[in-house]
Scaffold this motif. Structure first.
Motif, PDB file in Angstrom:
ATOM      1  N   GLN A 172       0.831  -1.200   0.000  1.00 31.74           N
ATOM      2  CA  GLN A 172       0.000   0.000   0.000  1.00 31.74           C
ATOM      3  C   GLN A 172       0.864   1.247   0.000  1.00 31.74           C
ATOM      4  O   GLN A 172       0.574   2.227  -0.702  1.00 31.74           O
TER       5      GLN A 172
ATOM      6  N   MET B 225       2.242   1.829  -3.475  1.00 30.58           N
ATOM      7  CA  MET B 225       1.226   2.372  -4.382  1.00 30.58           C
ATOM      8  C   MET B 225       0.955   3.835  -4.079  1.00 30.58           C
ATOM      9  O   MET B 225       0.750   4.657  -4.976  1.00 30.58           O
TER      10      MET B 225
ATOM     11  N   VAL C   3      -7.789   4.657   5.307  1.00 28.94           N
ATOM     12  CA  VAL C   3      -8.791   4.917   4.283  1.00 28.94           C
ATOM     13  C   VAL C   3      -8.128   5.495   3.039  1.00 28.94           C
ATOM     14  O   VAL C   3      -8.464   5.120   1.909  1.00 28.94           O
TER      15      VAL C   3
ATOM     16  N   ARG D 191      -6.359   2.771   1.122  1.00 25.81           N
ATOM     17  CA  ARG D 191      -7.304   1.852   0.493  1.00 25.81           C
ATOM     18  C   ARG D 191      -7.959   2.481  -0.713  1.00 25.81           C
ATOM     19  O   ARG D 191      -8.102   1.839  -1.763  1.00 25.81           O
ATOM     20  N   ALA D 192      -8.352   3.729  -0.554  1.00 25.40           N
ATOM     21  CA  ALA D 192      -8.964   4.427  -1.684  1.00 25.40           C
ATOM     22  C   ALA D 192      -7.979   4.474  -2.838  1.00 25.40           C
ATOM     23  O   ALA D 192      -8.338   4.295  -4.005  1.00 25.40           O
TER      24      ALA D 192
ATOM     25  N   GLN E  86      -5.637   2.291  -3.424  1.00 26.83           N
ATOM     26  CA  GLN E  86      -5.584   0.956  -4.031  1.00 26.83           C
ATOM     27  C   GLN E  86      -6.758   0.720  -4.951  1.00 26.83           C
ATOM     28  O   GLN E  86      -6.673  -0.046  -5.902  1.00 26.83           O
ATOM     29  N   PHE E  87      -7.840   1.363  -4.650  1.00 24.69           N
ATOM     30  CA  PHE E  87      -9.035   1.183  -5.475  1.00 24.69           C
ATOM     31  C   PHE E  87      -8.891   1.905  -6.807  1.00 24.69           C
ATOM     32  O   PHE E  87      -9.224   1.362  -7.856  1.00 24.69           O
ATOM     33  N   VAL E  88      -8.399   3.145  -6.778  1.00 28.14           N
ATOM     34  CA  VAL E  88      -8.425   3.940  -8.012  1.00 28.14           C
ATOM     35  C   VAL E  88      -7.156   3.832  -8.844  1.00 28.14           C
ATOM     36  O   VAL E  88      -7.197   4.042 -10.051  1.00 28.14           O
TER      37      VAL E  88
END
Lengths: 362, 531
Positions: free
Chosen positions: A10, A13, A139, A142-143, A145-147
């Motif tokens: 994470q 990224m 958060v 994670r966000a 990692q999502f986008v």
């Protein structure tokens, strides 16, 4: 606040996002102006700044494992100087974020939200960033990692489309002006690569610090490759001269890609994901500003700081410059030395003092 | 901060004013050994409850002993009361053969052990317990001279038969669905998972309703901490009534305010069983067919049970289609508004001219149009749910057509609006889970408003806020967006894709970590050797 943990992947990224988000848009334009068709080589020099910064920060992290910057700067420099040192970083994150937000909103009012008031855009950006910062670092990563995969996929599609439009003659002659301008021009990207210095804040919350070195190095190399590719493709499609004269050449490059009557105007979809990435970047910087402020003053949580910072951030971003040209100027002339001072010189200073005074963490 | 404030405002509660008259003395009341007094106590206890009936009779002991039965007429099967209870109690020869001395000592126990042919019998002496038994369909037998009564189960009331699921239908796969009765529901699970590792425990919640709530999980697969957490949260509940699992869902969720369902509910036993096998936990509430499943992730809400029965390639395509559908349902109207109000440069010129021409002499801006049509559709949908079944569907479809068609010809809305709203509507019916659909419906309106102000950037900022919110959500400790964020590559095999069964050798890491191996690897289909 102290219980949050993020993983090595994470972190990597996140660093990739941090470096590429602003670079994609502003770096190609700035470096093409002086280096012309060889601009795509610049980033390979400038990523050294990132590696150096990373090395210093990791050394500090090894010396003082699991301690926050505010704590060990006080151990190394004494109570008062330690606080001053951290305040410098508050300033750095704050100004960095101010410029990022301003650039972002300038670009928006130039392109996607043509003619919107800059103030409104800044307020919205700061509101979103504040919300994310309030939610905390877990958060944010994670966000991200999502986008991030979506962003990369969109850009891979872009490169695929641009390949057929490229004219590879345009990168010749290589090294036209020798290697000198390449190095002198690498300051702006270098200052962006140097933003890897945020690790100084993130290291204590990474769950496996031994992973950080490799993952961060991957992040630096990947973002270097990414920006190089972007610049290269932009040069081959738009041409070095035209790119040098446009405000946001990368935007124009994406706009220029058309296939018949159907595949045209893809810039909205490409930049859709870029917007999310840069939102993450501003959120992260906002969070770090709040976090380090709270640590300096020994607050139990950083939540109150989130509210107080928002108006400050809006004001600063509104008055930092009066127009885009001036902002580009700041970015080109004053930002690199300022940033590199915080990204390399200051951590190095802290490390040297720690070595000389033989201070170690637990 | 706002959240804390709201919670504070909402959780202001008045002091309890009503006190049960019996609760004056702290000690629980017990039965006495005098039958008349017992009868009086019980009659006072059930004062004004006409369905609680009692009947006195004589036990044919050497010295005829008085006794009475008391039961809730509305909950008991009269045939059972007469045939199996009264008949055996009024038999002569049984009591004749008893030795007096032993009979005198503990008559209730003897009756319990040797006389009542019933699998659920118990001795009770405490009034409160006795009333609980009585109100759950037991018959109470009280004998003169003894302070312990006998409770036997004689439940018999009407209940719905197990039939096809009404909300989560499937073409392939089992066709039974949960009913209102708790034990039937547990049996539906037991029939699917014949293992002693399937554990079932129940507690009673609700001061007035005394609703039985069962927890099902598979020991060794479900994470013990999560099981413990579920029990802790259920035990924390102190509420007067629980009429549906929705009450519990809101009481045990991790987050006080969120649009997204943090607890999955389903009426399909096969889905529940599959979730149990993944290490999730089912919470079954009496008197409702919707069973809760925790922990729940947004991915599990977007999976239909049928995905696992169909060809895996087909299921993968369907799933990808579903992810596209969720984006359409959330974004299509907002993006339309953005394009026509702020970002006209985003669509090809030819398309723009043809559409803009159709919109040239319309009274409203596109955002008003879309919101109007969306609201109309939502009303129609709600009306379709409320109307009687025979009228419902006709009204909703015809109403939609007529209103859409008429609105266009009258020049109030443009055809493009009707098209977008219809596509959005179709896409929002794709979700296998109803509750995730509702959250998407609400957020759709928020995004429309944002995009009418700021265009594409407004949509992005709205989506970022939603994303931050989603990333911060947890359901019983499991991140809501798992396995996408935080990313777990090996678990993606059951997210956008549905890997074939022979490839799914590991259980999901966050719920089934206790026993991660589902099957031995490389047990898939192989071609026979040619030879």
């Amino acid at each position: 606040m102290d219980k949050e943990k993020i993983s090595g992947t994470q972190t990597g990224m996140l660093l990739f996002t941090l470096i590429t988000a602003t670079s994609i848009l502003f770096v190609p334009g700035i470096i093409v102006q002086r280096t012309g068709q060889s601009a795509w080589l610049v980033t390979s020099f400038s990523c050294l700044a990132g590696v150096i910064s990373l090395l210093i920060v990791l050394k500090l992290g090894q010396r003082f494992s699991r301690t926050t910057l505010s704590k060990y700067s006080e151990i190394v420099l004494g109570k008062v100087m330690g606080k001053v040192f951290c305040l410098a970083y508050v300033l750095f994150f704050f100004i960095n974020n101010t410029l990022t937000i301003r650039e972002f909103s300038e670009f928006l009012s130039y392109s996607l939200s043509f003619g919107s008031s800059i103030l409104l855009l800044i307020i919205v950006i700061v509101a979103v960033a504040g919300f994310g910062a309030y939610k905390g670092i877990e958060v944010i990563v994670r966000a991200n990692q999502f986008v991030l995969p979506l962003f990369i996929i969109s850009f891979v599609c872009l490169f695929g489309l641009a390949l057929f439009k490229a004219d590879y003659e345009r990168v010749l002659p290589l090294w036209e002006k020798g290697i000198q301008p390449l190095i002198s021009d690498s300051a702006v990207p270098a200052s962006l690569f140097g933003e890897i210095v945020v690790l100084i804040m993130l290291l204590p919350i990474v769950n496996k610090p031994q992973e950080v070195w490799s993952k961060s190095l991957w992040a630096i190399l990947a973002s270097m490759g990414f920006i190089t590719l972007c610049t290269l493709i932009m040069i081959t499609v738009v041409g070095p001269n035209l790119s040098g004269h446009l405000l946001f050449p990368f935007w124009n490059f994406v706009k220029s890609i058309e296939y018949g009557n159907y595949v045209q105007r893809i810039e909205g979809f490409i930049f859709f994901f870029w917007l999310t990435i840069i939102m993450i970047k501003t959120t992260l910087l906002y969070y770090l500003t709040c976090l380090i402020t709270a640590q300096i003053f020994g607050l139990k949580s950083y939540y109150p700081v989130v509210c107080y910072l928002a108006p400050l951030q809006v004001t600063a971003a509104t008055f930092v410059s009066s127009n885009t040209i001036q902002l580009q100027d700041i970015f080109r002339k004053y930002w690199p030395p300022f940033a590199l001072f915080f990204e390399i010189a200051l951590p190095l200073f802290l490390l040297t003092v720690a070595v000389i005074r033989k201070k170690r963490g637990n | 901060m706002i959240k804390e404030l709201l919670t504070k405002i909402l959780s202001k509660s008045p002091q309890k004013t009503f006190k049960m008259p019996q609760n004056d003395s702290q000690e629980t009341k017990k039965l006495t050994s005098e039958m008349d007094i017992n009868l009086k106590i019980l009659q006072a206890f059930f004062h004004l409850c006409e369905d609680i009936v009692s009947k006195e009779f004589l036990l044919d002991l050497p010295t005829p002993t008085r006794a009475f039965i008391i039961y809730a007429e509305s909950l008991c099967d009269p045939v059972m009361v007469n045939e199996s209870i009264l008949k055996s109690l009024m038999q002569e020869n049984f009591f004749r053969t008893l030795e007096i001395s032993t009979a005198e000592a503990n008559l209730p126990e003897i009756i319990l052990q040797r006389l009542l042919p019933n699998h659920q019998t118990q001795l009770v002496s405490d009034i409160q317990q006795l009333s609980n038994f009585l109100l759950s369909g037991h018959l109470i037998l009280v004998i003169d001279g003894y302070s312990t009564a006998i409770a036997t189960a004689v439940q018999g009331f009407e209940q719905r038969a197990v039939n096809e699921p009404s909300t989560e239908q499937s073409i392939r796969g089992p066709r039974d669905s949960f009913v209102e009765n708790l034990s039937t529901n547990v049996s539906l699970l037991r029939r699917r998972i014949s293992s002693n590792r399937l554990k079932y425990q129940s507690i009673t919640l609700g001061e007035l309703t005394q609703t039985k709530v069962g927890i099902c999980y598979i020991q060794g697969i479900a994470n013990d901490k999560i099981v413990e957490e579920v029990k802790v949260r259920l035990n924390k509940i102190d509420i007067d009534s629980i009429l549906d699992s929705g009450y519990i869902e809101e009481l045990i969720a991790d987050e006080s305010f969120t649009l997204f369902p943090l607890v999955q509910n389903t009426e399909r036993p096969d889905r529940t069983a599959a979730s149990l096998c993944e290490g999730r936990i089912a919470i079954i509430v009496n008197n409702t067919p919707s069973v809760l499943i925790v922990p729940c992730t947004i991915v599990s809400l977007l999976q239909a049970s049928e995905d696992y029965y169909n060809n895996s390639l087909f299921a993968t395509l369907i799933r990808i289609g579903r992810f596209i559908a969720i984006n359409i349902a959330l974004l299509a109207p907002a993006i339309t508004v953005a394009i026509f109000s702020n970002n006209a440069e985003l669509i090809p010129l030819t398309f723009l001219t043809s559409v803009a021409g159709a919109r040239s002499d319309l009274p409203f801006p596109i955002s008003i149009e879309i919101i109007l049509m969306e609201l109309t559709f939502e009303l129609l949908r709600e009306a379709g749910v409320r109307l009687p079944k025979t009228v419902g569907q006709a009204i909703s479809t015809v109403g939609g057509l007529v209103i859409g068609q008429a609105a266009v010809t009258a020049g109030i809305v443009s055809p493009i609006t009707v098209i977008v709203v219809s596509i959005t509507a179709i896409a929002s019916f794709v979700f296998p889970d109803y509750s995730i659909g509702t959250s998407i419906r609400i957020l759709r309106f928020v995004l429309i408003i944002l995009s009418s102000i700021l265009g594409i950037f407004g949509i992005v900022s709205g989506l970022m806020v939603i994303l931050y919110h989603l990333c911060g959500l947890r359901s019983f400790g499991v991140p809501y967006l798992w396995p996408i964020a935080p990313l777990s590559v090996s678990d993606l095999k059951d997210t956008f894709f549905r890997a074939p069964w022979w490839a799914m050798s590991a259980r999901p890491r966050l719920t089934g970590a206790e026993d991660p191996i589902r099957q031995a690897s490389k047990r898939g289909p192989t071609k026979p050797d040619k030879g």
